[in-house]
Write an enzyme that holds these catalytic residues in place. Structure first.
Site, PDB file in Angstrom:
ATOM      1  N   GLY A 207      36.402  51.627  39.155  1.00 49.33           N
ATOM      2  CA  GLY A 207      36.399  50.464  40.055  1.00 49.33           C
ATOM      3  C   GLY A 207      37.952  49.683  40.460  1.00 49.33           C
ATOM      4  N   VAL A 212      34.533  53.777  35.171  1.00 50.50           N
ATOM      5  CA  VAL A 212      33.335  52.911  34.611  1.00 50.50           C
ATOM      6  C   VAL A 212      32.915  53.927  34.340  1.00 50.50           C
ATOM      7  CG1 VAL A 212      31.477  51.433  34.799  1.00 50.50           C
ATOM      8  CG2 VAL A 212      34.056  50.911  36.287  1.00 50.50           C
ATOM      9  N   LYS A 227      33.586  49.148  31.490  1.00 51.16           N
ATOM     10  CA  LYS A 227      34.567  49.057  32.727  1.00 51.16           C
ATOM     11  C   LYS A 227      35.799  49.189  31.944  1.00 51.16           C
ATOM     12  CE  LYS A 227      37.203  46.002  35.824  1.00 51.16           C
ATOM     13  NZ  LYS A 227      36.279  44.457  37.301  1.00 51.16           N
ATOM     14  N   ASP A 325      36.922  37.702  44.986  1.00 56.38           N
ATOM     15  CA  ASP A 325      36.825  38.516  45.284  1.00 56.38           C
ATOM     16  C   ASP A 325      36.036  38.337  45.451  1.00 56.38           C
ATOM     17  OD1 ASP A 325      37.591  40.714  46.384  1.00 56.38           O
ATOM     18  OD2 ASP A 325      37.361  42.126  44.414  1.00 56.38           O
TER      19      ASP A 325
END
Length: 466
Positions: A207, A212, A227, A325
């Site tokens: 990511g 991840v 993550k 985002d």
């Protein structure tokens, strides 16, 4: 986590056992003098035929297992993994030919000529060609493996822009974009066995913040997505402090959210220079899949999905969190059709004094005009981004497309979005009205709250046919 090859022992033992035992059984007088009418051969030949079949099955089972164990690391594992299936196919063609010559003729007779020769030749050429292509396509991985591990690089050379476009960012915004979308590559040590209380099962992706993993909480037997961001590869202690703060600010902002359509964050921590966040593991299809013209969803379903996302964003905005985002790749359609908004990875607390008004964060082609030039943003910036997502889902086209970053930013700031009827004439005019309001350049003219956009989308979806 290192690849475990303990499974090779049982496979090898069975293979060797079959190879050694089958000739012994075939040599026994009982088998040699026992005729099997249905196979038109004696029992000794049937034993050898069964042994060949078991060996061929073991070959494919072992190939499949090895392919799953080997991870695409970009080095020797990637090279070997790419060659497994074509090599197994080549060996299978040869083994099947030998087995047919040895055992098949008594059962189905001699092969028809020249058809058999053509089929055999095609099988050999096809599998050999597949093997050659796989070798050539992944030769760079073999070369990297032979050259050995790369020398440590500086923090600057480890940074890469994690965006959906391959367009270079203009000098004015490159530093800001790269600072927040740094990709930290794993070092040669591979994945850790555990992170905190979570057992690492496998890598599932990379990511904006790093690798991840799929993990499992052994206490309650729950699968989680973990993550990570590696801190010990940064040379500058100021950078370490900056990224650590940003990473845990993500945990702080996302952890405050409790909504059925927002991914749930369970835990955050740091272990041996590796910061990590454990969150809900999702199985489904990202919305980006449905932005292709060949896979567009019915308008009613599209409006319902975007309405759900708008509701989730409205909740987050009420908690002081701006996503920053919003894009199709960050929206997941689960197998049970539940919509989940993911990756508040660059979310900033709108009320936080740590917010830097000059920071530009997000995926360029989904940015709002104010975000593109680094102004302070609020929830209405997410509304603009969601309007772009809605346009893509309905048309399969991007409303703001350009050949480079400066031109893209200029189009977002100045150029109007194309009318929907340029691509779709079957949509009611109300859809265009909703889009026009969401994609207003002036933030004052947009929906004040994402929930307002959600309400209009739901009302319109109710009157559309399925």
């Amino acid at each position: 986590m290192a690849t475990s090859w303990g499974w090779i022992g049982p496979y090898t033992a069975v293979f060797v056992l079959v190879i050694l035992v089958s000739p012994l059984l075939a040599s026994l007088p009982l088998f040699a003098h026992t005729f099997v009418p249905h196979l038109a051969m004696n029992a000794a030949q049937a034993v050898r035929l069964l042994a060949d079949g078991v060996c061929l099955l073991l070959l494919w089972l072992a190939t499949r297992r090895a392919h799953g164990e080997l991870k695409p690391t970009g080095r020797s594992h990637t090279f070997i993994r790419a060659l497994l299936y074509p090599a197994a196919s080549f060996l299978s063609v040869i083994a099947a030919h030998k087995a047919y010559e040895a055992h098949g003729m008594p059962i189905i007779g001699p092969p028809p000529q020249p058809l058999y020769n053509w089929l055999l030749t095609a099988g050999l050429i096809g599998s050999a060609g597949w093997l050659t292509i796989a070798w050539l396509r992944h030769a760079d991985a073999l070369i990297r493996s032979l050259l050995g591990p790369a020398r440590p690089r500086s923090a600057a050379t480890r940074r890469a822009v994690a965006s959906e476009t391959e367009e270079p960012a203009p000098a004015a915004v490159t530093a800001h974009l790269r600072t927040d979308t740094t990709v930290f590559l794993r070092n040669g040590q591979g994945a850790p066995e555990t992170l905190g209380r979570y057992r690492i099962l496998k890598e599932v992706g990379r990511g904006a913040m790093g690798v991840v993993y799929l993990g499992k909480d052994p206490t309650i037997q729950r699968f989680v997505a973990i993550k990570t961001m590696r801190l010990d590869e940064l040379d500058n202690m100021d950078e370490v402090k900056q990224f650590r703060e940003r990473f845990f600010r993500e945990a702080e902002s996302t952890g405050r959210l409790s909504h059925p359509n927002i991914v749930t964050l369970y835990d955050a921590g740091e272990q041996e220079g590796l910061a990590f966040i454990a969150m809900e593991y999702l199985e489904g299809m990202p919305l980006s899949h449905y932005c292709q013209k060949s896979a567009l969803l019915p308008p009613k379903q599209t409006l319902q999905i975007i309405g759900t996302v708008a509701d989730a964003l409205g909740y987050a905005h009420g908690q002081g969190v701006v996503h920053r985002d919003v894009k199709p790749a960050n929206i997941m359609i689960m197998k049970n059709r539940i919509v989940k908004v993911m990756d508040f990875g660059i979310a900033k607390l709108a009320s936080s004094s740590k917010t830097q008004t000059s920071m530009i964060l997000g995926t360029p082609r989904y940015m709002s005009p104010e975000q593109a030039i680094g102004k302070t943003v609020d929830g209405r910036s997410d509304v603009f981004s969601l309007g772009i997502v809605l346009f893509e889902l309905l048309t399969g086209e991007k409303p703001f497309a350009a050949e480079n970053m400066p031109a893209l930013v200029m189009r977002i700031m100045k150029s109007p979005h194309p009318p929907l009827n340029k691509y779709r004439r079957d949509l009611p005019t109300k859809v265009q009205t909703i889009l026009d309001r969401a994609l207003q350049k002036d933030v004052i003219n947009r929906y004040r709250h994402a929930a307002d956009m959600a309400q209009e989308l739901r009302e319109l979806a109710q009157v559309l046919p399925r």
